[in-house]
Design a protein around this motif. Structure first.
Motif, PDB file in Angstrom:
ATOM      1  N   GLN A 173      -0.284  13.797  69.057  1.00 29.74           N
ATOM      2  CA  GLN A 173       1.175  13.800  69.133  1.00 29.74           C
ATOM      3  C   GLN A 173       1.726  15.227  69.160  1.00 29.74           C
ATOM      4  N   VAL A 174       1.130  16.090  68.353  1.00 25.48           N
ATOM      5  CA  VAL A 174       1.599  17.485  68.334  1.00 25.48           C
ATOM      6  C   VAL A 174       1.334  18.141  69.689  1.00 25.48           C
ATOM      7  N   MET A 175       0.147  17.871  70.226  1.00 23.66           N
ATOM      8  CA  MET A 175      -0.182  18.443  71.537  1.00 23.66           C
ATOM      9  C   MET A 175       0.797  17.928  72.592  1.00 23.66           C
ATOM     10  N   ARG A 176       1.133  16.665  72.471  1.00 28.19           N
ATOM     11  CA  ARG A 176       2.053  16.069  73.443  1.00 28.19           C
ATOM     12  C   ARG A 176       3.420  16.748  73.361  1.00 28.19           C
ATOM     13  N   LEU A 177       3.904  16.955  72.139  1.00 26.11           N
ATOM     14  CA  LEU A 177       5.198  17.626  71.976  1.00 26.11           C
ATOM     15  C   LEU A 177       5.135  19.043  72.540  1.00 26.11           C
ATOM     16  N   GLN A 178       4.017  19.712  72.274  1.00 25.92           N
ATOM     17  CA  GLN A 178       3.882  21.091  72.750  1.00 25.92           C
ATOM     18  C   GLN A 178       3.845  21.153  74.274  1.00 25.92           C
ATOM     19  N   TYR A 179       3.003  20.317  74.846  1.00 27.29           N
ATOM     20  CA  TYR A 179       2.811  20.369  76.302  1.00 27.29           C
ATOM     21  C   TYR A 179       4.046  19.839  77.038  1.00 27.29           C
ATOM     22  N   TYR A 180       4.498  18.661  76.605  1.00 30.61           N
ATOM     23  CA  TYR A 180       5.553  17.996  77.382  1.00 30.61           C
ATOM     24  C   TYR A 180       6.934  18.556  77.057  1.00 30.61           C
ATOM     25  N   GLU A 181       7.267  18.632  75.765  1.00 32.13           N
ATOM     26  CA  GLU A 181       8.615  19.085  75.416  1.00 32.13           C
ATOM     27  C   GLU A 181       8.736  20.603  75.479  1.00 32.13           C
ATOM     28  N   GLY A 182       7.632  21.281  75.307  1.00 31.40           N
ATOM     29  CA  GLY A 182       7.695  22.746  75.308  1.00 31.40           C
ATOM     30  C   GLY A 182       7.272  23.348  76.639  1.00 31.40           C
ATOM     31  N   PHE A 183       5.977  23.263  76.912  1.00 34.80           N
ATOM     32  CA  PHE A 183       5.426  23.964  78.082  1.00 34.80           C
ATOM     33  C   PHE A 183       6.077  23.533  79.397  1.00 34.80           C
ATOM     34  N   SER A 184       6.330  22.223  79.548  1.00 38.22           N
ATOM     35  CA  SER A 184       6.857  21.753  80.830  1.00 38.22           C
ATOM     36  C   SER A 184       8.232  22.346  81.103  1.00 38.22           C
ATOM     37  N   ARG A 185       8.902  22.884  80.070  1.00 38.75           N
ATOM     38  CA  ARG A 185      10.232  23.459  80.285  1.00 38.75           C
ATOM     39  C   ARG A 185      10.166  24.909  80.743  1.00 38.75           C
ATOM     40  N   TYR A 186       9.233  25.654  80.160  1.00 39.90           N
ATOM     41  CA  TYR A 186       9.310  27.093  80.413  1.00 39.90           C
ATOM     42  C   TYR A 186       8.003  27.737  80.880  1.00 39.90           C
ATOM     43  N   PHE A 187       6.951  26.984  80.922  1.00 41.15           N
ATOM     44  CA  PHE A 187       5.652  27.601  81.177  1.00 41.15           C
ATOM     45  C   PHE A 187       5.061  27.044  82.467  1.00 41.15           C
ATOM     46  N   SER A 188       4.945  27.902  83.504  1.00 40.71           N
ATOM     47  CA  SER A 188       4.395  27.388  84.768  1.00 40.71           C
ATOM     48  C   SER A 188       2.876  27.248  84.659  1.00 40.71           C
ATOM     49  N   GLY A 189       2.247  28.179  83.973  1.00 44.86           N
ATOM     50  CA  GLY A 189       0.789  28.093  83.769  1.00 44.86           C
ATOM     51  C   GLY A 189      -0.019  28.278  85.036  1.00 44.86           C
ATOM     52  N   ASP A 190       0.607  28.818  86.102  1.00 39.08           N
ATOM     53  CA  ASP A 190      -0.164  28.966  87.348  1.00 39.08           C
ATOM     54  C   ASP A 190      -0.602  30.412  87.592  1.00 39.08           C
ATOM     55  N   GLY A 191      -0.682  31.170  86.520  1.00 39.10           N
ATOM     56  CA  GLY A 191      -1.176  32.535  86.670  1.00 39.10           C
ATOM     57  C   GLY A 191      -2.689  32.572  86.644  1.00 39.10           C
ATOM     58  N   HIS A 192      -3.265  33.737  86.687  1.00 36.97           N
ATOM     59  CA  HIS A 192      -4.707  33.840  86.525  1.00 36.97           C
ATOM     60  C   HIS A 192      -5.046  34.953  85.536  1.00 36.97           C
ATOM     61  N   GLU A 193      -6.146  34.751  84.867  1.00 38.12           N
ATOM     62  CA  GLU A 193      -6.465  35.593  83.732  1.00 38.12           C
ATOM     63  C   GLU A 193      -7.032  36.940  84.163  1.00 38.12           C
ATOM     64  N   PHE A 194      -6.706  37.945  83.402  1.00 40.49           N
ATOM     65  CA  PHE A 194      -7.254  39.279  83.633  1.00 40.49           C
ATOM     66  C   PHE A 194      -8.760  39.233  83.360  1.00 40.49           C
ATOM     67  N   SER A 195      -9.494  39.520  84.386  1.00 38.43           N
ATOM     68  CA  SER A 195     -10.940  39.443  84.240  1.00 38.43           C
ATOM     69  C   SER A 195     -11.546  40.741  84.783  1.00 38.43           C
ATOM     70  N   PRO A 196     -11.603  41.751  83.942  1.00 40.17           N
ATOM     71  CA  PRO A 196     -11.993  43.070  84.453  1.00 40.17           C
ATOM     72  C   PRO A 196     -13.478  43.138  84.797  1.00 40.17           C
ATOM     73  N   LEU A 197     -13.775  44.099  85.630  1.00 42.35           N
ATOM     74  CA  LEU A 197     -15.170  44.385  85.963  1.00 42.35           C
ATOM     75  C   LEU A 197     -15.856  44.857  84.680  1.00 42.35           C
ATOM     76  N   ARG A 198     -17.030  44.278  84.394  1.00 44.77           N
ATOM     77  CA  ARG A 198     -17.717  44.617  83.141  1.00 44.77           C
ATOM     78  C   ARG A 198     -19.185  44.881  83.403  1.00 44.77           C
ATOM     79  N   LEU A 199     -19.749  45.626  82.528  1.00 47.33           N
ATOM     80  CA  LEU A 199     -21.199  45.832  82.545  1.00 47.33           C
ATOM     81  C   LEU A 199     -21.767  44.919  81.473  1.00 47.33           C
ATOM     82  N   ARG A 200     -22.520  43.921  81.902  1.00 46.16           N
ATOM     83  CA  ARG A 200     -23.048  42.971  80.905  1.00 46.16           C
ATOM     84  C   ARG A 200     -24.234  43.604  80.181  1.00 46.16           C
TER      85      ARG A 200
END
Lengths: 722, 353
Positions: free
Chosen positions: A691-718
């Motif tokens: 229920q909490v997740m539902r409130l967060q995702y539906y009532e919160g995120f769907s209003r202001y968060f597009s979520g269509d970005g992509h994460e910073f993934s820098p070049l790394r030396l493993r």
């Protein structure tokens, strides 16, 4: 006066003391005489017994010193790490500013530049083709092909023998083309050897499988009452085949052999294999069968010689011996493989290191373009890291280079990566936010807000000291299995504990702890009011964030008239205040009413202007959309009633458990309370989480968060630290 | 399929069927120049003058296949798992092409880049673990890798046969057989409501494959009746198991054509070569698909019919573009897309054999 005082008071006192002293000596002397030998014995015993103990303590201390020594020595390093982590940790809502960086280098310096960029861990490659037409060459393709073949070979070898994925790299250096070629060739040879081992193991497995089939067949033969010895040799008129065929092929094979005037009988089915006998007349059609049998993967079974005479137990032993031999062969092969691994271990590890060092250049490959001796590569770098990046390049590149930087353009915004918030406590919440999406560059990162509101809602819906402590304790106990996610359980549990104290609830008992605030079940209306208030604040904040996010990308129209934009917010707040007035004084109020009507009219006009449809359809759509705005905000606010409902539900469930328990005897009571709490923990805990997740995702995120970005993934030396 | 998605799927298929090319439209396309074709189908970037002919051809075919497989993905959305599984099994033919390319490439020790250039980029829903297979260094290693997946049995059989004979025919035949066998298996899992129409349509496809293989194996490759029968997949419509058992035992091409059931007898009457049989059977399948699309009730069957016709259309379009890239005369392109009849004497069966 002094003399008089001494004569009258001190002399009698001195005398009295002397008398007491004499008496004490007289009485204690025999006691001391008795005690002395005991004390001596006690001292000897203590010395004898305590010395080994002291020695053991000394040894233990020494061992502890030797064990703790490295840990103690490591403490400053650890503290430094923690300080560094703390310095990097950030609670921020705004995105980290990024710069677009274009690096022009001489082609020969490309591998070194790649390594340096990887070392800084601040360069996220931009794979778009450069605008300059002259930069059309793609250097390093050959290098990449070599790398990929070598990497593939190493991975295949790693399936045969273990190879460390990220060995320590003591010296960061450029792996040249020739070295990479040599590594690839060497790995090719090693793979050829390793694959021979693989093939040998498979061959043993195949033989083992076939022996098992024979064992099964033997069991079957021994139960048949026919002369199987006759099947071993083809007769003058009859042709026999006895063997195993994959079950899937049997029906087709049956049809095929019938065309050659043969008959197929199934006498045993085991797993995917079917044991069959094929019988037919000898003649010209017999020749057709060989090819069909081969296509059908028919494996002939050797029929035991003189089965009718031989002892079946003897045959069984024979087959068992064959399997033992195969097992011995397998063990020998394992030893041989271990020797092989021992011989090549260091070289394989070196190859792994070389490939890890070559990896950054290969990873960058799609971002590199060249023209003659000049190569360009582009990427995204956090603004604060650009100067350090330039300094590192200056220090490592032998040949001249040029680094250009600029802010991202408005059109590029969807391409700019977002740097996630780094904080140990927020890490599990970041994972949950990622399930919805990655913030687009410029968007507010909802993670801190999500974490706070999540804990607040979870605790308030599931407030219980005992159950909260259980959740936190379990999360702590399984922290190694849960990884960083254990903190989520600990924090949720602690939030539940906190609200448990406020509600005065421990394992459902409400009479044991005094409530610091109030018990939900005794004040349901208050809880519902608070939940509604919380919902209004939550939705208003979500709308404000939505407005902010649109203003950041300069989408003024959407910030004003879009879903959950400013006009929507005015409408919503006016509706809330109107509702409060209606509930309090029985009147909606002129200002709220005017604001509601004006904002709805503004939304309707905006929708009308942006709709391309016939008149009647426009009317219908605008009417429905306006109605949906009204209904949507009311229902969304009411949706937060569940926060209160679940806190009541929790108390009611606990009450039910305790009522049931009170009907039982002492043992039954205890069992019911334990099982009841377990039930509440698992079932209600799970539902509250959803229920909490539902409130967060539906009532919160769907209003202001597009979520269509992509994460910073820098070049790394493993690599692991050396 | 449950009743609710049927109207949706049927409407979706009807709407999409507007994209299908009729014979007249295909004939009209033959008259267009390459730039006009590129403009009409949005292929300008792929037919850029700077690219070489092979790259252009490859890019166009890839784009057309992507279009087809994207439509497949759209169509399976409202279907249940069994129905979607059947249509996906149909679409996996392209994964099968890739697999055969890989096998031949490894067998003839072609360069990795050469093999790679001949593989199709496929969407995830129909893809094989291609990268894993591609990394194999040799045909046996490839077959070993294949043994670890859904093709384990045929890969094992193929490897055993390959180890003995060192030729890919048995393996490729087994792969094809597995592909059609899988379609039959999935067809039997679909509910009866859709099953009959699907059986009718897929039966036509299997009849075509069965008859072509029968004629090819018997008379072109000279296999025995037993071996031929073993390589065939019994159809769910006309060329079922018993009929195949009778047909493979016949000795001549004409005897087989004469022994076929209706409507195949009429359709193939007078055919003198395998090419002609192939062409006429192709027409038979597209006619069946058109009939299903026009009169069918089952959304799944209509979706499959649409895909069959769509594939026929995009392949015709590709043939026209390919013909133009190769500079072939229009008459020849028209014959290739079956708009006009070949007027050259067809190879006789005897020649083919």
């Amino acid at each position: 006066m002094l003399r008089q005082l001494s004569t009258t008071h001190l002399r009698p006192l001195t005398r009295r003391l002397r008398q007491v002293g004499t008496k004490v000596r007289t009485q204690l002397a025999p006691l001391l005489e008795q005690a002395e030998p005991r004390l001596i014995r006690l001292r000897e015993a203590a010395t004898t017994r305590l010395r080994p103990l002291a020695q053991r303590i000394g040894q233990a201390a020494s061992a502890a010193r030797s064990r703790l020594g490295p840990m103690i020595a490591e403490m400053p390093h650890l503290a430094q790490q923690l300080r560094a982590e703390a310095a990097q940790a950030e609670f921020r809502l705004r995105p980290l500013p990024m710069k677009h960086v274009r690096l022009l280098v001489i082609t020969d310096d490309l591998p070194q530049a790649s390594l340096t960029l990887a070392e800084t861990e601040s360069f996220h490659p931009d794979t778009r083709a450069p605008e300059a037409q002259m930069l059309s060459g793609i250097p390093g393709r050959d290098y990449r092909d070599l790398y990929q073949q070598a990497r593939s070979r190493l991975e295949k070898i790693a399936k045969v023998v273990p190879i460390d994925d990220t060995p320590p790299i003591e010296q960061v250096r450029v792996v040249g083309h020739d070295e990479l070629r040599a590594v690839n060739e060497q790995l090719g040879e090693r793979w050829a050897e390793a694959s021979r081992f693989e093939e040998a193991f498979r061959r043993i497995d195949e033989q083992d499988r076939f022996v098992r089939e024979q064992q099964a067949s033997l069991e079957n033969f021994s139960n048949l009452h026919i002369d199987l010895g006759a099947l071993r040799n083809k007769t003058r008129f009859l042709d026999f085949y006895v063997g195993v065929v994959p079950r899937e092929n049997v029906r087709r094979l049956q049809g095929a052999v019938s065309l050659a005037d043969h008959l197929l009988f199934t006498y045993l089915e085991r797993g995917d294999s079917t044991h069959v006998v094929i019988v037919g007349p000898r003649g010209e059609k017999e020749g057709q069968l060989a090819s069909v049998l081969s296509s059908a993967s028919f494996q002939p079974l050797p029929i035991p010689a003189a089965l009718e005479d031989a002892d079946p137990a003897h045959k069984r032993d024979e087959l068992a011996t064959q399997r033992e031999q195969l097992e011995a062969e397998r063990a020998g092969l394992r030893r041989e493989l271990a020797d092989w691994e021992q011989t090549h271990h260091d070289r394989l590890l070196e190859a792994q290191r070389a490939l890890l060092l070559a990896e950054p250049f290969v990873t960058l490959d799609p971002s590199i373009r060249s023209a003659g001796h000049l190569a360009a590569l582009a990427g995204w770098v956090p603004a604060r890291a650009v100067s350090e990046l330039e300094a590192r390049l200056r220090g490592s590149l032998a040949l001249p280079f040029e680094l250009e930087q600029r802010a991202p353009t408005a059109n590029e915004r969807p391409l700019v990566p977002s740097v996630p918030i780094k904080h140990r406590l927020l890490a599990p919440f970041t994972m949950l936010v990622k399930q919805y999406g990655i913030p687009q560059y410029g968007e507010v990162d909802p993670t801190p807000l999500f974490a706070v509101t999540f804990l607040l809602m979870f605790g308030s819906m599931f407030g219980d000291v005992g159950q909260g402590a259980t959740i936190a304790g379990l999360a702590w106990a399984f922290r190694e299995k849960l990884g960083r996610f254990y903190l989520f359980g600990v924090m949720a549990g602690l939030s539940s504990v906190l609200f448990g104290f406020l509600y005065g609830s421990i394992f459902g008992y409400e009479e044991v702890l005094p409530a610091l605030w109030t018990s939900p079940i005794h004040h349901p209306i208050l809880m519902l009011k608070i939940a509604l208030g919380y919902g209004v604040v939550f939705i208003a904040v979500a709308c404000l964030l939505a407005i902010y996010n649109r203003l950041v990308v300069k989408d003024i129209a959407a910030a004003l008239f879009g879903h959950h934009g400013l006009v929507n917010l005015i409408f919503y707040l006016a509706m809330v205040f109107g509702g409060l007035g209606l509930a309090g004084s029985g009147e909606l109020g002129t200002t709220p009413l005017l604001l509601i009507l004006l904002s709805l009219a503004a939304l309707a006009v905006h929708a009308w202007r942006h709709l391309d449809a016939p008149f009647s359809e426009k009317v219908l759509v605008v009417f429905i959309e306006t109605l949906e705005t009204v209904v949507g905000y009311i229902s969304n606010t009411l949706s937060f009633l569940r926060v209160a409902a679940f806190s009541l539900n929790h108390a009611a469930l606990s009450l039910a458990v305790l009522t049931l328990a009170s009907m039982m005897g002492p043992a039954g009571h205890l069992i019911t309370v334990i099982l009841g709490n377990l039930f509440v923990l698992v079932l209600e805990g799970g539902i509250v989480m959803i229920q909490v997740m539902r409130l967060q995702y539906y009532e919160g995120f769907s209003r202001y968060f597009s979520g269509d970005g992509h994460e910073f993934s820098p070049l790394r030396l493993r690599r692991r630290a050396a | 399929m449950t009743l609710a998605p049927q109207p949706y799927l049927n409407t979706r298929v009807s709407a999409m069927s507007e994209r299908l090319l009729t014979s007249d439209q295909i004939a009209a396309l033959c008259e267009l120049s390459l730039p006009d074709l590129a403009e009409r189908f949005g292929l300008e970037p792929l037919l850029d003058e700077q690219l070489d002919r092979r790259t252009k051809s490859r890019a166009v075919k890839q784009a057309l296949i992507n279009t087809l497989l994207d439509e497949l993905r759209v169509l399976i959305r409202p279907m249940n798992a069994n129905e979607a599984g059947l249509l996906l099994a149909w679409g996996r033919k392209y994964a099968l092409f890739n697999l055969k390319t890989l096998l031949r490439g490894k067998l003839y020790e072609l360069d990795q880049s050469e093999i790679s250039a001949n593989l199709y980029e496929l969407p995830a829903h129909v893809r094989l673990p291609q990268q894993e297979l591609f990394r194999a260094e040799g045909v046996l290693e490839l077959l070993r890798k294949l043994e670890q997946g859904p093709y384990s049995l045929i890969a094992r059989q193929g490897r055993e046969v390959f180890e003995q004979k060192r030729e890919p025919f048995a393996l490729e035949a087994a792969l094809d057989q597995r592909y059609y066998g899988e379609m039959v298996r999935r067809l039997l899992q679909v509910s009866n409501q859709d099953g009959n129409e699907l059986k009718h349509l897929l039966g036509a496809v299997l009849d075509r494959v069965g008859l072509l293989w029968l004629l090819r194996f018997r008379f072109s490759y000279g296999l025995s009746p037993s071996e031929t029968y073993y390589q065939l997949v019994p159809s769910v419509r006309l060329l079922h198991r018993d009929r195949l058992l009778k047909l493979v035992n016949l000795e001549t091409f004409d005897e087989i054509l004469a022994a076929l059931p209706e409507p195949l007898t009429t359709r193939l009457a007078g055919s003198t070569s395998l090419m002609e049989v192939q062409r006429r059977l192709g027409g038979h399948v597209t006619d069946e698909a058109r009939r299903t699309l026009a009169n069918g009730q089952s959304g799944v069957a209509r979706a499959l019919a649409y895909l069959i016709l769509r594939e026929h259309g995009v392949l015709a379009l590709f043939s026209i573009i390919q013909g133009q890239l190769l500079g072939l005369p229009r008459e020849l392109i028209e014959i290739a897309v079956e708009v006009s009849e070949p007027n050259c004497p067809a190879d006789s069966l005897a020649d083919a054999a």
